[in-house]
Design a protein around this motif. Sequence first.
Motif, PDB file in Angstrom:
ATOM      1  N   THR A  81     134.726  75.247  21.108  1.00 52.98           N
ATOM      2  CA  THR A  81     135.405  74.627  22.245  1.00 52.98           C
ATOM      3  C   THR A  81     136.482  73.659  21.770  1.00 52.98           C
ATOM      4  O   THR A  81     136.521  73.267  20.591  1.00 52.98           O
ATOM      5  CB  THR A  81     134.399  73.886  23.138  1.00 52.98           C
ATOM      6  OG1 THR A  81     133.683  72.926  22.356  1.00 52.98           O
ATOM      7  CG2 THR A  81     133.405  74.859  23.747  1.00 52.98           C
ATOM      8  N   ALA A  82     137.351  73.258  22.692  1.00 51.18           N
ATOM      9  CA  ALA A  82     138.525  72.454  22.351  1.00 51.18           C
ATOM     10  C   ALA A  82     138.164  71.086  21.788  1.00 51.18           C
ATOM     11  O   ALA A  82     138.983  70.459  21.110  1.00 51.18           O
ATOM     12  CB  ALA A  82     139.418  72.299  23.586  1.00 51.18           C
ATOM     13  N   ASP A  83     136.961  70.616  22.063  1.00 50.63           N
ATOM     14  CA  ASP A  83     136.552  69.312  21.533  1.00 50.63           C
ATOM     15  C   ASP A  83     135.884  69.415  20.167  1.00 50.63           C
ATOM     16  O   ASP A  83     135.289  68.448  19.674  1.00 50.63           O
ATOM     17  CB  ASP A  83     135.619  68.611  22.521  1.00 50.63           C
ATOM     18  CG  ASP A  83     134.337  69.407  22.802  1.00 50.63           C
ATOM     19  OD1 ASP A  83     134.227  70.544  22.297  1.00 50.63           O
ATOM     20  OD2 ASP A  83     133.476  68.893  23.527  1.00 50.63           O
ATOM     21  N   GLY A  84     135.977  70.583  19.539  1.00 43.87           N
ATOM     22  CA  GLY A  84     135.458  70.755  18.190  1.00 43.87           C
ATOM     23  C   GLY A  84     133.966  70.997  18.120  1.00 43.87           C
ATOM     24  O   GLY A  84     133.339  70.807  17.074  1.00 43.87           O
ATOM     25  N   ARG A  85     133.377  71.452  19.224  1.00 41.17           N
ATOM     26  CA  ARG A  85     131.950  71.764  19.254  1.00 41.17           C
ATOM     27  C   ARG A  85     131.758  73.267  19.115  1.00 41.17           C
ATOM     28  O   ARG A  85     132.544  74.059  19.651  1.00 41.17           O
ATOM     29  CB  ARG A  85     131.324  71.281  20.564  1.00 41.17           C
ATOM     30  CG  ARG A  85     131.474  69.791  20.797  1.00 41.17           C
ATOM     31  CD  ARG A  85     130.401  69.022  20.062  1.00 41.17           C
ATOM     32  NE  ARG A  85     130.626  67.587  20.120  1.00 41.17           N
ATOM     33  CZ  ARG A  85     129.764  66.680  19.689  1.00 41.17           C
ATOM     34  NH1 ARG A  85     128.603  67.083  19.191  1.00 41.17           N
ATOM     35  NH2 ARG A  85     130.038  65.392  19.751  1.00 41.17           N
ATOM     36  N   LEU A  86     130.719  73.637  18.423  1.00 37.59           N
ATOM     37  CA  LEU A  86     130.460  75.054  18.176  1.00 37.59           C
ATOM     38  C   LEU A  86     129.066  75.400  18.677  1.00 37.59           C
ATOM     39  O   LEU A  86     128.094  74.706  18.387  1.00 37.59           O
ATOM     40  CB  LEU A  86     130.552  75.359  16.679  1.00 37.59           C
ATOM     41  CG  LEU A  86     130.441  76.831  16.260  1.00 37.59           C
ATOM     42  CD1 LEU A  86     131.658  77.611  16.715  1.00 37.59           C
ATOM     43  CD2 LEU A  86     130.268  76.945  14.747  1.00 37.59           C
ATOM     44  N   GLU A  87     128.989  76.473  19.457  1.00 31.48           N
ATOM     45  CA  GLU A  87     127.698  76.974  19.907  1.00 31.48           C
ATOM     46  C   GLU A  87     127.431  78.313  19.235  1.00 31.48           C
ATOM     47  O   GLU A  87     128.288  79.201  19.233  1.00 31.48           O
ATOM     48  CB  GLU A  87     127.649  77.127  21.422  1.00 31.48           C
ATOM     49  CG  GLU A  87     126.293  77.606  21.933  1.00 31.48           C
ATOM     50  CD  GLU A  87     126.221  77.691  23.441  1.00 31.48           C
ATOM     51  OE1 GLU A  87     126.177  78.827  23.978  1.00 31.48           O
ATOM     52  OE2 GLU A  87     126.229  76.629  24.087  1.00 31.48           O
ATOM     53  N   VAL A  88     126.236  78.448  18.665  1.00 34.01           N
ATOM     54  CA  VAL A  88     125.825  79.641  17.936  1.00 34.01           C
ATOM     55  C   VAL A  88     124.580  80.184  18.617  1.00 34.01           C
ATOM     56  O   VAL A  88     123.705  79.406  19.023  1.00 34.01           O
ATOM     57  CB  VAL A  88     125.499  79.295  16.465  1.00 34.01           C
ATOM     58  CG1 VAL A  88     125.016  80.527  15.720  1.00 34.01           C
ATOM     59  CG2 VAL A  88     126.716  78.697  15.785  1.00 34.01           C
ATOM     60  N   GLY A  89     124.468  81.498  18.750  1.00 31.41           N
ATOM     61  CA  GLY A  89     123.264  81.991  19.377  1.00 31.41           C
ATOM     62  C   GLY A  89     123.003  83.464  19.196  1.00 31.41           C
ATOM     63  O   GLY A  89     123.929  84.267  19.093  1.00 31.41           O
ATOM     64  N   ASN A  90     121.717  83.808  19.154  1.00 26.71           N
ATOM     65  CA  ASN A  90     121.266  85.189  19.306  1.00 26.71           C
ATOM     66  C   ASN A  90     119.802  85.178  19.740  1.00 26.71           C
ATOM     67  O   ASN A  90     119.190  84.118  19.887  1.00 26.71           O
ATOM     68  CB  ASN A  90     121.520  86.033  18.053  1.00 26.71           C
ATOM     69  CG  ASN A  90     120.596  85.723  16.904  1.00 26.71           C
ATOM     70  OD1 ASN A  90     119.644  84.968  17.013  1.00 26.71           O
ATOM     71  ND2 ASN A  90     120.884  86.311  15.750  1.00 26.71           N
ATOM     72  N   SER A  91     119.235  86.339  19.954  1.00 26.21           N
ATOM     73  CA  SER A  91     117.928  86.424  20.607  1.00 26.21           C
ATOM     74  C   SER A  91     116.742  86.319  19.666  1.00 26.21           C
ATOM     75  O   SER A  91     115.596  86.334  20.127  1.00 26.21           O
ATOM     76  CB  SER A  91     117.824  87.744  21.393  1.00 26.21           C
ATOM     77  OG  SER A  91     117.849  88.856  20.517  1.00 26.21           O
ATOM     78  N   THR A  92     116.979  86.202  18.366  1.00 22.89           N
ATOM     79  CA  THR A  92     115.837  86.087  17.455  1.00 22.89           C
ATOM     80  C   THR A  92     115.096  84.788  17.715  1.00 22.89           C
ATOM     81  O   THR A  92     115.586  83.890  18.403  1.00 22.89           O
ATOM     82  CB  THR A  92     116.278  86.165  15.985  1.00 22.89           C
ATOM     83  OG1 THR A  92     115.140  86.449  15.171  1.00 22.89           O
ATOM     84  CG2 THR A  92     116.901  84.860  15.504  1.00 22.89           C
ATOM     85  N   VAL A 138     127.320  71.296  15.878  1.00 26.91           N
ATOM     86  CA  VAL A 138     126.911  72.692  16.048  1.00 26.91           C
ATOM     87  C   VAL A 138     125.595  72.741  16.818  1.00 26.91           C
ATOM     88  O   VAL A 138     124.635  72.041  16.484  1.00 26.91           O
ATOM     89  CB  VAL A 138     126.741  73.404  14.694  1.00 26.91           C
ATOM     90  CG1 VAL A 138     126.323  74.856  14.901  1.00 26.91           C
ATOM     91  CG2 VAL A 138     128.033  73.326  13.885  1.00 26.91           C
ATOM     92  N   THR A 139     125.557  73.551  17.866  1.00 22.45           N
ATOM     93  CA  THR A 139     124.336  73.771  18.639  1.00 22.45           C
ATOM     94  C   THR A 139     123.921  75.225  18.491  1.00 22.45           C
ATOM     95  O   THR A 139     124.715  76.133  18.765  1.00 22.45           O
ATOM     96  CB  THR A 139     124.550  73.459  20.131  1.00 22.45           C
ATOM     97  OG1 THR A 139     124.935  72.085  20.269  1.00 22.45           O
ATOM     98  CG2 THR A 139     123.280  73.713  20.928  1.00 22.45           C
ATOM     99  N   THR A 140     122.688  75.435  18.057  1.00 24.04           N
ATOM    100  CA  THR A 140     122.168  76.793  17.896  1.00 24.04           C
ATOM    101  C   THR A 140     121.169  77.081  18.999  1.00 24.04           C
ATOM    102  O   THR A 140     120.266  76.284  19.257  1.00 24.04           O
ATOM    103  CB  THR A 140     121.499  76.964  16.524  1.00 24.04           C
ATOM    104  OG1 THR A 140     122.486  76.750  15.494  1.00 24.04           O
ATOM    105  CG2 THR A 140     120.919  78.365  16.365  1.00 24.04           C
ATOM    106  N   LYS A 141     121.336  78.233  19.645  1.00 25.95           N
ATOM    107  CA  LYS A 141     120.421  78.668  20.699  1.00 25.95           C
ATOM    108  C   LYS A 141     119.771  79.981  20.262  1.00 25.95           C
ATOM    109  O   LYS A 141     120.451  80.887  19.777  1.00 25.95           O
ATOM    110  CB  LYS A 141     121.163  78.856  22.021  1.00 25.95           C
ATOM    111  CG  LYS A 141     121.712  77.554  22.601  1.00 25.95           C
ATOM    112  CD  LYS A 141     122.350  77.773  23.964  1.00 25.95           C
ATOM    113  CE  LYS A 141     122.818  76.452  24.572  1.00 25.95           C
ATOM    114  NZ  LYS A 141     123.430  76.650  25.921  1.00 25.95           N
ATOM    115  N   LEU A 142     118.457  80.065  20.458  1.00 28.51           N
ATOM    116  CA  LEU A 142     117.696  81.236  20.031  1.00 28.51           C
ATOM    117  C   LEU A 142     116.682  81.626  21.097  1.00 28.51           C
ATOM    118  O   LEU A 142     116.434  80.888  22.047  1.00 28.51           O
ATOM    119  CB  LEU A 142     116.957  80.936  18.715  1.00 28.51           C
ATOM    120  CG  LEU A 142     117.793  80.550  17.499  1.00 28.51           C
ATOM    121  CD1 LEU A 142     116.898  80.101  16.362  1.00 28.51           C
ATOM    122  CD2 LEU A 142     118.685  81.689  17.062  1.00 28.51           C
TER     123      LEU A 142
END
Length: 752
Positions: free
Chosen positions: A464-475, A501-505
């Motif tokens: 996103t424009a504020d330099g935040r990164l979201e990472v995700g997959n279903s594992t 960095v925010t990771t969603k699983l």
Amino acid sequence: MATQISPASGRDTFVGRAMSRVDGPAKVTGLAKYAGEFAAPNLAHGYVVSSAITKGRITAIDAAAAEAVPGVFKVITHENRPSIAGEAEAYQDMVAPPGAPFRALYDETIAFSGQPVALVVAEDFDTARYAASLVRVSYEAETPHTDLEAQAGSSYDPPEKRDGIKPPPEPWGDAGSAFDGAAIKVSQQYRIAHEHHNPMEPHASTVVVEDDGTYTVYDKIQGVANSQLYLTNAFGLKPEQVRCLSPYMGGGFGCGLRPQYQLFLAMLAAQDLNRSVRVVLTRDQMWSFTYRPGAVQTVSLGADTSGNLQAIRHDALHGTSQYEDYQENIVNWSGILYGCDNVELTYRLAKLDTATPGDMRAPGAVTGVFALETAMDELAYATRIDPIQLRIANYTDTDPVEEKPFGSKALKACFRQGAERFGWSKRNPEPRSMRDGKELVGWGMACGIWEALMMESSAKVTLTADGRLEVGNSTGDIGTGTYTILTQIAADALGLPMEHVTTKLGDTDLAKAPVAGGSWTAASSGTAVMKACRDVAEQAFKLARGLEGSPLANVDFERVVFSKGRIEVAGDPAKSVVLTDVMRQTGTETLEATGSASPDKDFAKQYEAYTHSAVFAEVKIDEELGIVRVTRVVSAIAAGKILNTKTARSQILGAVVMGIGSALHEESMLDHRLGRFMNRNLGEYHVPANADIHDIDVIFVDEEDKANPLGVKGVGEIGIVGTAAAISNAVFHATGKRIRDLPITVDKILAA
């Protein structure tokens, strides 16, 4: 050959370091929610009524008293359950063995002890539990057959092989003749008891009925895709109608690979009553399904007087249910770990009146390697050769089965570093020769081996424009640290702080990924995340190069690095742009990419990939009481690149503890007259407690491997493989008594 992918930054800022878990604060503060903790309006609670017999049929069910309890909505049985779309077919999932998976409340047939025979649904858990005690079930019982050795005569070679489980290879050479002609022979039978997984979190499912008629399902599962597939098969639903989530898991160890019957029952009740339903199993009920099957094995080793193996024969037998052919890779390790010209490996099943066994941490290898490595220790004594030297004498850099070299195998370094750390050179090889006061001291060692696998996986990242990164997959993150390592990989790839960095699983709405198991998650999902991040990095670089007066205007992508929120020319940080400025100046709100990863077929054609270990154990045994203490373990691991030394070490520590449990404590005791596991609680099923665990030292041996772009091999399983054998061998060294039947308990030592 796999192409190595470096993070776009070119600098491993976080990968390879000891980083604390990013999900740790949520877990220790109680903010992390598990499958049985999600709320929903008008949530009903289901309580399972379990069968009182092991084999036979239900003749009558009287639920009148239960249904008369205030607050009870319904008692669902095979007699009144609604019809379901998939009842004419087996309810398949991604890891099902051949056969017809168990179908709860399908008919009057009882196939195993503790089988669910009814579900009481009420407005709260306590009411449901009380009402369940009032349900009366009449049975016509048959004699169960649960004794593996009694059924050995009717054992069979499974006609259909389970996906992912290689059958034993065809014999090579002439193992029978070579063994008969060998100067030194060892041939013994080895047994391992049934073991239950016993995670802290019980199995639970919460099915939420949404206003639009879809379902949101929270399930204790190691891969939400399995739960979704199971429900769509069983209830004739489309994938878009069922969203499954498992953001956190309180331990699985393999029992969460397959959907268990509480998921089916929760959805059945939710559809029948058109309201949200939660079903949580009791600790006792968790003994009614998946477990590591007990096994009987015979290992025969023939060698010359120098210890060179002339023949290896390994036969294994374990039980399966009447309705599925559960299979494990038990004997194949004996054809891979050592070089030998004459090898014969056989593997058979016996039908028992039990539930289907299931994968439990390093399934097959824990069982098979215990037998092999104990036999190798017996051969070391028979030849009077040091156990390490015997293994080095039979060392192979090539997989004898596939006739391909290993992509990497640092097992000799494991021997060297582990032995040095342990002090192996000070060992007196004679049994009963070492003491500490009134205690006998024993030192033993063994090898470990596990497959280094990679599965097809994908991952989506959004910057996103504020330099935040979201990472995700279903594992899923089953406690292995997946949230953390994926965050590390993504942060390095785009030069961001980990806290950005925010990771969603664990959500079927995320990019598709395999179940978490087999030690393949880091290689599979980690590579997918890295590829997706590289794609976003290239997008950001193109925007940066197009800026007016950009210092990157005439620079190729391969010359830049992403570091501290900037894109800069490698070696010339003065030529750089701020990543957030690039997105702001170009009016870009988000940059997205989905990365896909799959095994490298070219690598697989040329090489085999395995993790290896050398495990050293010290035991101290009270000579009069026979009480065994494991006072030291050194586990030297060769597992490729270690992404996070802190979480990886934690995995090995936990695996070693489970290995100690397998060696000395864990045994699910079957009363064959009843066909029932009798010690169905944590008071009588012994697992290692704090007082049982002493010094565990973990060494990660440097190893480079190209089986996957990250160079990782996985560490979830390898720490348990070989641990029980090392302890067993140490017990022999201490006492001179060879116990070939796990667990090694006081009575067995005193009676030997």
